[in-house]
Design an enzyme around this catalytic site. Structure first.
Site, PDB file in Angstrom:
ATOM      1  N   ARG A 162       0.840  -1.213   0.000  1.00 14.84           N
ATOM      2  CA  ARG A 162       0.000   0.000   0.000  1.00 14.84           C
ATOM      3  C   ARG A 162       0.872   1.259   0.000  1.00 14.84           C
ATOM      4  NH1 ARG A 162      -2.980  -3.619  -0.605  1.00 14.84           N
ATOM      5  NH2 ARG A 162      -5.121  -3.873   0.115  1.00 14.84           N
ATOM      6  N   SER A 237     -10.308  -0.425   3.327  1.00 10.26           N
ATOM      7  CA  SER A 237      -9.583  -0.528   4.597  1.00 10.26           C
ATOM      8  C   SER A 237      -9.114   0.862   5.025  1.00 10.26           C
ATOM      9  CB  SER A 237      -8.347  -1.411   4.428  1.00 10.26           C
ATOM     10  OG  SER A 237      -8.718  -2.681   3.955  1.00 10.26           O
ATOM     11  N   GLU A 333      -4.384   3.977   6.108  1.00 11.13           N
ATOM     12  CA  GLU A 333      -4.066   3.739   4.706  1.00 11.13           C
ATOM     13  C   GLU A 333      -4.662   4.892   3.887  1.00 11.13           C
ATOM     14  OE1 GLU A 333      -6.247   1.350   1.575  1.00 11.13           O
ATOM     15  OE2 GLU A 333      -5.269  -0.222   2.730  1.00 11.13           O
TER      16      GLU A 333
HETATM   17  N1  EPU Z   1     -10.707 -10.147  10.610  1.00 10.35           N
HETATM   18  C1  EPU Z   1     -11.358 -10.166  11.824  1.00 10.35           C
HETATM   19  N2  EPU Z   1     -12.334  -9.231  12.041  1.00 10.35           N
HETATM   20  C2  EPU Z   1     -12.680  -8.312  11.101  1.00 10.35           C
HETATM   21  C3  EPU Z   1     -12.001  -8.292   9.880  1.00 10.35           C
HETATM   22  C4  EPU Z   1     -10.998  -9.217   9.650  1.00 10.35           C
HETATM   23  O1  EPU Z   1     -11.075 -10.978  12.703  1.00 10.35           O
HETATM   24  O2  EPU Z   1     -13.589  -7.533  11.379  1.00 10.35           O
HETATM   25  C5  EPU Z   1      -9.701 -11.187  10.331  1.00 10.35           C
HETATM   26  C6  EPU Z   1     -10.258 -12.183   9.320  1.00 10.35           C
HETATM   27  O3  EPU Z   1     -10.948 -13.220   9.942  1.00 10.35           O
HETATM   28  C7  EPU Z   1      -9.025 -12.711   8.646  1.00 10.35           C
HETATM   29  C8  EPU Z   1      -8.081 -11.528   8.694  1.00 10.35           C
HETATM   30  O4  EPU Z   1      -8.593 -10.631   9.680  1.00 10.35           O
HETATM   31  O5  EPU Z   1      -8.438 -13.747   9.391  1.00 10.35           O
HETATM   32  C9  EPU Z   1      -7.909 -10.825   7.343  1.00 10.35           C
HETATM   33  O6  EPU Z   1      -9.166 -10.329   6.907  1.00 10.35           O
HETATM   34  P1  EPU Z   1      -9.491 -10.099   5.342  1.00 10.35           P
HETATM   35  O7  EPU Z   1      -9.209 -11.336   4.572  1.00 10.35           O
HETATM   36  O8  EPU Z   1     -10.851  -9.506   5.267  1.00 10.35           O
HETATM   37  O9  EPU Z   1      -8.403  -9.064   4.839  1.00 10.35           O
HETATM   38  P2  EPU Z   1      -7.789  -7.745   5.497  1.00 10.35           P
HETATM   39  O10 EPU Z   1      -6.386  -8.040   5.906  1.00 10.35           O
HETATM   40  O11 EPU Z   1      -8.698  -7.177   6.524  1.00 10.35           O
HETATM   41  C10 EPU Z   1      -6.716  -6.913   3.253  1.00 10.35           C
HETATM   42  C11 EPU Z   1      -6.683  -5.624   2.472  1.00 10.35           C
HETATM   43  C12 EPU Z   1      -7.969  -5.453   1.686  1.00 10.35           C
HETATM   44  C13 EPU Z   1      -8.120  -6.622   0.729  1.00 10.35           C
HETATM   45  C14 EPU Z   1      -8.110  -7.936   1.549  1.00 10.35           C
HETATM   46  C15 EPU Z   1      -8.103  -9.157   0.670  1.00 10.35           C
HETATM   47  C16 EPU Z   1      -5.257  -4.121   3.743  1.00 10.35           C
HETATM   48  C17 EPU Z   1      -5.187  -2.918   4.625  1.00 10.35           C
HETATM   49  N3  EPU Z   1      -6.479  -4.501   3.375  1.00 10.35           N
HETATM   50  O12 EPU Z   1      -7.757  -6.781   4.214  1.00 10.35           O
HETATM   51  O13 EPU Z   1      -7.842  -4.270   0.907  1.00 10.35           O
HETATM   52  O14 EPU Z   1      -9.327  -6.541  -0.011  1.00 10.35           O
HETATM   53  O15 EPU Z   1      -6.918  -7.999   2.373  1.00 10.35           O
HETATM   54  O16 EPU Z   1      -6.864  -9.262   0.028  1.00 10.35           O
HETATM   55  O17 EPU Z   1      -4.225  -4.669   3.388  1.00 10.35           O
HETATM   56  C18 EPU Z   1      -8.235  -1.925   0.905  1.00 10.35           C
HETATM   57  O18 EPU Z   1      -7.011  -1.783   0.885  1.00 10.35           O
HETATM   58  O19 EPU Z   1      -9.019  -0.932   0.908  1.00 10.35           O
HETATM   59  C19 EPU Z   1      -8.792  -3.264   0.979  1.00 10.35           C
HETATM   60  C20 EPU Z   1     -10.106  -3.492   1.102  1.00 10.35           C
END
Ligand code: EPU
Length: 338
Positions: A162, A237, A333
């Site tokens: 990012r 995010s 971000e």
């Molecule tokens: N999780 C929780 N609670 C929540 C949200 C997430 O426990 O409320 C846990 C999930 O269970 C999972 C982990 O966190 O184990 C990761 O969650 P998720 O797969 O939803 O991905 P993320 O790390 O929250 C990142 C990116 C997203 C992208 C997704 C999928 C960042 C800051 N965000 O989110 O990007 O869509 O992975 O690759 O890196 C964005 O940048 O705007 C964005 C949406």
């Protein structure tokens, strides 16, 4: 040039924050952009394009340049791959659809990401195992001070998680005008490793997925947990996922054995900010029209008439709480415009 006054930016930022531009001009060509940058009568300029990665907290007392330059073309092609040039004002997802319809692979995992093509390199958009940098060749950018067009190749962009030079040393100095991406015409390198994609393909009984199948899976996953900015204002995010040392991580794991995590480098662990925020009790909270999404705690939302300050107040509470409970600093971000 058609300069308008006191224009609401509500429909030009995905958070749907209702602030005004004191002066506003829509830019639809490179020449128009060059001319607008040269308007010396208005020294203060502010650039907006997809508006998908910013939190506006007050009226913009400047000449707002709304970059809306359109166009997609193939600039290079061989049997296997091609380079597609997309102008900055193209909507990112519409561009992904265009590529899918033509059978061009490489960005199907980046389906449904809000925003425009021109802003994609700034934060090196990424999702479900793919980042823009994986297909990026170069971009053109106009220097704000001189109106000169400069080319940045992939190395010059200094992409990170990012992150890019446009968020670091080149911040506020350039307007990206077009992006060149290398895509595949056949033998697509599919990225299906991300757990949720794999699950969705199995659920659909798809053994040999096409790029369209992957896009469909990504769209389904995103729709199941990320709010559509057309319905609920948001900027994806809000924070980056923090990276901590293995030593700190091991201490945390003793207290929270269920904590999700990914090793990204030797001795460095990425922890999902969404999980940390949920642990601190913020998931689904709502204060007036500002809130934290009920299905993804990393996404802050505007239910209608929240101000940027309302959203920021929640973001700051989250940061304080995560710091207190986990000793981790969450870094936004989203670009916060104060
Ligand atoms: N999780 C929780 N609670 C929540 C949200 C997430 O426990 O409320 C846990 C999930 O269970 C999972 C982990 O966190 O184990 C990761 O969650 P998720 O797969 O939803 O991905 P993320 O790390 O929250 C990142 C990116 C997203 C992208 C997704 C999928 C960042 C800051 N965000 O989110 O990007 O869509 O992975 O690759 O890196 C964005 O940048 O705007 C964005 C949406």
């Amino acid at each position: 040039m058609n300069i308008q006054e006191n224009i609401s930016l509500k429909n030009l930022n995905t958070f749907g924050i209702d602030v005004k531009a004191r002066l506003f001009i829509e830019i639809t060509s490179l020449l128009g952009l060059q001319k607008a940058l040269g308007l010396e009568a208005y020294p203060k300029k502010f650039i907006i394009s997809g508006g998908s990665n910013m939190l506006l907290t007050k009226d913009i007392d400047a000449l707002v340049l709304y970059v809306n330059i359109k166009g997609v073309s193939v600039v290079e092609e061989n049997d296997e791959t091609l380079v597609v040039k997309a102008m900055a004002g193209e909507n990112w997802h519409q561009f992904v659809i265009w590529c899918l319809e033509k059978g061009y692979g490489g960005i199907e995992n980046l389906s449904l990401i809000p925003g425009n093509v021109g802003t994609a390199p700034i934060q090196n958009i990424g999702a479900y195992g793919v980042e823009l940098k994986d297909v990026f060749v170069s971009c053109n950018a106009m220097e704000i001070e001189t109106g000169e067009l400069v080319e940045f190749d992939k190395e010059a962009c200094q992409f990170g998680y990012r992150d890019s030079i446009f968020k670091q040393s080149a911040k506020g100095r350039y307007i990206i005008t077009s992006v060149n991406l290398r895509l595949t015409k056949k033998n697509h390198a599919l990225n299906t490793d991300y757990g949720a994609i794999e699950k969705e393909l199995i659920h659909k009984n798809i053994v040999y997925p096409t790029i369209q199948d992957i896009s469909n899976a990504v769209i389904k996953i995103r729709q199941s947990k990320l709010p559509d900015p057309k319905e609920i204002g948001n900027s994806g995010s809000f924070f980056k996922n923090p990276v901590i040392s293995k030593k700190n991580f091991e201490k945390m794991l003793k207290k929270h054995p269920e904590m999700p995590h990914y090793e990204i480098d030797e001795g460095l662990i990425k922890v999902p900010a969404g999980w940390l925020i949920e642990q601190c009790g913020f998931k689904g909270i709502r204060v007036g029209d500002a809130g934290v999404h009920e299905k993804q705690a990393l996404v802050l939302v505007n239910y209608g008439n929240a101000s940027g300050e309302d959203i920021l107040a929640i973001a700051e509470k989250i940061q304080t709480s995560v710091k207190k409970n986990f000793k981790i600093d969450l870094v936004p971000e989203v670009n916060i415009i104060r």
